[in-house]
Design a protein around this motif. Structure first.
Motif, short mmCIF file in Angstrom:
data_model
loop_
_atom_site.label_atom_id
_atom_site.label_comp_id
_atom_site.label_asym_id
_atom_site.label_seq_id
_atom_site.Cartn_x
_atom_site.Cartn_y
_atom_site.Cartn_z
N VAL A 103 69.74 -61.72 78.50
CA VAL A 103 71.07 -61.12 79.31
C VAL A 103 72.27 -61.56 78.67
O VAL A 103 72.38 -62.80 78.33
CB VAL A 103 70.97 -61.60 80.85
CG1 VAL A 103 72.22 -61.09 81.41
CG2 VAL A 103 69.55 -60.88 81.45
N SER A 104 73.25 -60.73 78.64
CA SER A 104 74.49 -61.00 77.83
C SER A 104 75.72 -60.35 78.46
O SER A 104 75.75 -59.12 78.70
CB SER A 104 74.35 -60.68 76.34
OG SER A 104 75.50 -60.73 75.80
N ILE A 105 76.61 -60.97 78.82
CA ILE A 105 77.87 -60.50 79.35
C ILE A 105 78.56 -59.36 78.24
O ILE A 105 79.04 -58.48 78.70
CB ILE A 105 78.91 -61.56 79.81
CG1 ILE A 105 78.18 -62.43 80.95
CG2 ILE A 105 80.07 -61.06 80.35
CD1 ILE A 105 77.57 -61.85 82.07
N ASP A 106 78.51 -60.22 76.99
CA ASP A 106 79.04 -59.27 75.91
C ASP A 106 78.44 -57.87 75.86
O ASP A 106 79.20 -57.09 75.59
CB ASP A 106 78.92 -59.96 74.54
CG ASP A 106 79.96 -61.37 74.46
OD1 ASP A 106 80.81 -61.46 75.48
OD2 ASP A 106 79.59 -62.18 73.89
N GLY A 107 77.04 -57.94 76.10
CA GLY A 107 76.36 -56.76 75.95
C GLY A 107 76.62 -55.82 77.21
O GLY A 107 76.59 -54.86 77.12
N PHE A 108 77.21 -56.38 78.26
CA PHE A 108 77.55 -55.48 79.51
C PHE A 108 78.80 -54.84 79.16
O PHE A 108 79.07 -53.75 79.30
CB PHE A 108 77.84 -56.43 80.76
CG PHE A 108 78.33 -55.61 82.07
CD1 PHE A 108 77.46 -54.75 82.67
CD2 PHE A 108 79.54 -55.66 82.19
CE1 PHE A 108 78.07 -54.34 83.68
CE2 PHE A 108 80.12 -55.20 83.14
CZ PHE A 108 79.43 -54.33 84.05
N VAL A 109 79.81 -55.67 78.58
CA VAL A 109 81.11 -55.15 78.10
C VAL A 109 80.95 -53.94 77.10
O VAL A 109 81.41 -53.04 77.26
CB VAL A 109 82.05 -56.22 77.74
CG1 VAL A 109 83.29 -55.56 77.16
CG2 VAL A 109 82.33 -57.23 78.62
N ILE A 110 79.92 -54.16 76.04
CA ILE A 110 79.73 -53.20 75.11
C ILE A 110 79.29 -52.00 75.72
O ILE A 110 79.46 -50.78 75.30
CB ILE A 110 79.03 -53.70 73.95
CG1 ILE A 110 79.79 -55.09 73.31
CG2 ILE A 110 78.65 -52.70 73.12
CD1 ILE A 110 79.18 -55.57 72.06
#
Length: 242
Positions: A103-110
């Protein structure tokens, strides 16, 4: 029969209906460029602009019907995939088994950025098709002259053919879905997995119908001499004496 894939142009009111088709083409191209090179905040703003145009042009119901599949399935899939597997592709050493959920916050933004970018590209195209008369667009394209150069008739025909073919393909898909529903099979009443497999199975009759139509259109164009060159035929005159 309910029109599920309603991409055709219809008469309407609003500034986008009255704009010159060439101006709309220019605006759509500018919108695409801004979409491809914008950040998250700008993409949110562009998305808001899309909805303002849709509401102002009276296309809310038709637009939501066409983009429902994207919002329900495509957009969540993109976000979830980026949230779980963003670092699997962004890491320096992904290794042999690089599909490692994390799980990644950066992945959510992207994921949100990619989803909004695709939505802006898709929705701007849908709005252009819904608010632009094909005949008026082709007429304006055929009137373009740059330093005595005029756009060839084959290019103009290509615009008409693509615009009409997209509508016909979606109409064929709608008829296939209605035929399956009449046989007691509806993709709306099954799970996601069976629905995906059902849509894949529909590609066979859809491809068959499209190929048959393409063959008939090719024969019709050939019979009408489309694309053939003009040939001057000279005949020798002979005189007859009685």
């Amino acid at each position: 029969m309910k029109n599920i894939f309603d991409f055709e142009y219809r008469e309407g009111s609003g500034i986008f209906y009255t704009l010159d088709p060439l101006i709309k083409v220019f605006l759509v191209m500018i919108f695409w460029i801004l979409t491809l090179y914008s950040g998250l905040s700008s993409l949110v703003l562009l998305t808001a602009v899309i909805f303002i145009i849709v509401i102002y042009s009276g296309l809310t119901e038709r637009f939501l019907r066409q983009t429902r599949f994207f919002f329900l399935f495509v957009f969540p899939f993109i976000v979830i995939f980026q949230v779980l597997f963003h670092w699997s592709f962004a890491g320096e050493n992904p290794g042999l088994f690089f599909f490692n959920p994390k799980v990644s916050i950066d992945g959510f933004v992207i994921g949100v950025k990619v989803g909004l970018r695709l939505f802006c590209l898709l929705s701007s195209s849908i709005i252009f098709i819904m608010t632009t008369s094909p005949l008026r667009l082709i007429r304006r394209i055929s009137e373009i002259r740059v330093i005595g150069f005029q756009i060839p008739a084959s290019v103009t025909f290509l615009f008409v053919f693509i615009n009409r073919s997209v509508t016909l393909i979606f109409n064929d898909l709608e008829r296939i879905l209605e035929a399956q529903k009449a046989r007691g099979f509806s993709l709306r009443d099954v799970g996601i997995r069976k629905r995906i497999l059902g849509y894949i199975a529909l590609l066979i009759p859809l491809l068959t119908i499209s190929l048959e139509r393409a063959q008939k259109q090719a024969i019709a164009l050939e019979l009408r001499g489309f694309g053939s060159k003009k040939v001057d035929i000279k005949t020798d005159s002979q005189s007859f004496k009685m």
